[in-house]
Design a protein around this motif. Sequence first.
Motif, PDB file in Angstrom:
ATOM      1  N   PHE A   1       4.879  10.603   2.166  1.00 52.47           N
ATOM      2  CA  PHE A   1       3.530   9.129   1.786  1.00 52.47           C
ATOM      3  C   PHE A   1       4.771   8.134   2.332  1.00 52.47           C
ATOM      4  O   PHE A   1       6.104   8.802   3.236  1.00 52.47           O
ATOM      5  CB  PHE A   1       3.822   8.471   0.031  1.00 52.47           C
ATOM      6  N   PHE A   2       4.393   7.171   2.680  1.00 44.05           N
ATOM      7  CA  PHE A   2       5.226   5.909   3.260  1.00 44.05           C
ATOM      8  C   PHE A   2       4.399   4.717   2.608  1.00 44.05           C
ATOM      9  O   PHE A   2       3.215   4.819   2.073  1.00 44.05           O
ATOM     10  CB  PHE A   2       5.164   6.037   4.501  1.00 44.05           C
ATOM     11  N   VAL A   3       4.653   3.574   2.527  1.00 44.91           N
ATOM     12  CA  VAL A   3       4.505   2.708   2.167  1.00 44.91           C
ATOM     13  C   VAL A   3       4.388   1.409   3.071  1.00 44.91           C
ATOM     14  O   VAL A   3       5.520   1.283   4.597  1.00 44.91           O
ATOM     15  CB  VAL A   3       5.600   2.381   0.470  1.00 44.91           C
ATOM     16  N   VAL A   4       3.961   0.005   3.092  1.00 42.77           N
ATOM     17  CA  VAL A   4       4.093  -0.762   3.635  1.00 42.77           C
ATOM     18  C   VAL A   4       3.809  -2.270   2.639  1.00 42.77           C
ATOM     19  O   VAL A   4       2.695  -2.480   1.805  1.00 42.77           O
ATOM     20  CB  VAL A   4       2.861  -1.064   4.641  1.00 42.77           C
ATOM     21  N   HIS A   5       4.183  -2.930   2.766  1.00 46.72           N
ATOM     22  CA  HIS A   5       3.677  -4.195   2.563  1.00 46.72           C
ATOM     23  C   HIS A   5       3.541  -5.551   3.814  1.00 46.72           C
ATOM     24  O   HIS A   5       4.366  -5.306   5.498  1.00 46.72           O
ATOM     25  CB  HIS A   5       4.355  -5.062   1.562  1.00 46.72           C
TER      26      HIS A   5
ATOM     27  N   PHE B   1       6.685   0.055   6.168  1.00 50.08           N
ATOM     28  CA  PHE B   1       6.785  -1.149   7.403  1.00 50.08           C
ATOM     29  C   PHE B   1       6.177  -2.306   6.539  1.00 50.08           C
ATOM     30  O   PHE B   1       5.964  -2.775   5.761  1.00 50.08           O
ATOM     31  CB  PHE B   1       5.794  -0.792   7.502  1.00 50.08           C
ATOM     32  N   ILE B   2       7.111  -3.128   7.256  1.00 46.14           N
ATOM     33  CA  ILE B   2       6.591  -4.337   6.656  1.00 46.14           C
ATOM     34  C   ILE B   2       5.984  -4.481   8.144  1.00 46.14           C
ATOM     35  O   ILE B   2       6.574  -4.759   8.703  1.00 46.14           O
ATOM     36  CB  ILE B   2       8.335  -4.942   6.245  1.00 46.14           C
TER      37      ILE B   2
ATOM     38  N   TYR C   1       0.841  -1.274   0.149  1.00 46.06           N
ATOM     39  CA  TYR C   1       0.176   0.355  -0.202  1.00 46.06           C
ATOM     40  C   TYR C   1       0.617   0.979  -0.013  1.00 46.06           C
ATOM     41  O   TYR C   1       1.579   1.334   0.143  1.00 46.06           O
ATOM     42  CB  TYR C   1      -1.061   0.271   1.203  1.00 46.06           C
ATOM     43  N   GLY C   2       0.406   2.483  -0.685  1.00 45.39           N
ATOM     44  CA  GLY C   2       1.020   3.558  -0.775  1.00 45.39           C
ATOM     45  C   GLY C   2       0.229   3.929   0.457  1.00 45.39           C
ATOM     46  O   GLY C   2      -1.009   4.121   0.031  1.00 45.39           O
TER      47      GLY C   2
END
Length: 207
Positions: A152-156, A191-192, A109-110
């Motif tokens: 922004f940040f990303v997470v998967h 983030f993971i 996700y963004g």
Amino acid sequence: MDKLKAKHYLLQSDRQLVSELREILEQKEIKDFIQFQDFLDQNNIKNFVDFWNYCTGSKCDDRLAIWAQIFIKRIKALNTGNLERFMSSSQVGYYLTNKLSGQNQEQLYGIYLDSKNKIIAEKLIFQGTLNKAVVHPRDIFRWALIYNCASFFVVHNHPSGDTAPSPQDLKITKQISDASKMMGIQFMDHFIVSDSSYLSFRESQLL
């Protein structure tokens, strides 16, 4: 001790809290709703206020009292089930842990924010296995431009439960970081998450 408790509640997912409550009740030999209702009647607990008064009183055992404190802090930290503002890595970490809990496939996700760190949108960028497909930074920045975000940040997620970053995770994070500097859009974090924990690249000094 208080600092440890404050940190601890942020690292527990909803699933963990429910599981811990079940263990506490089973220790009291409460294994079904009828027994639970008997427990409430015996302690004159008719509403949430009565429950809180019981948990903070002398009759309550320490484990249930601590659980109640953690639960109340969790409720206060959430706002209608959504994260509206980026406040800290811990807050975002446990929110995302709950959001992606139970997913069988990797999802990326963004999360796009305005200049006041208020979340504009959460966008699913990719679903599959990151080890078998390349997520290109353009897929992330396309939506950053559409939403006209400031950061922004990303997470998967890692369905395996291991939040250690893979070589591919490190590679894509470096690509996103480099691109964000060129675009002038701040890359806050990657983030993971698993069902019960998270890893922040920024906290781990990987970003």
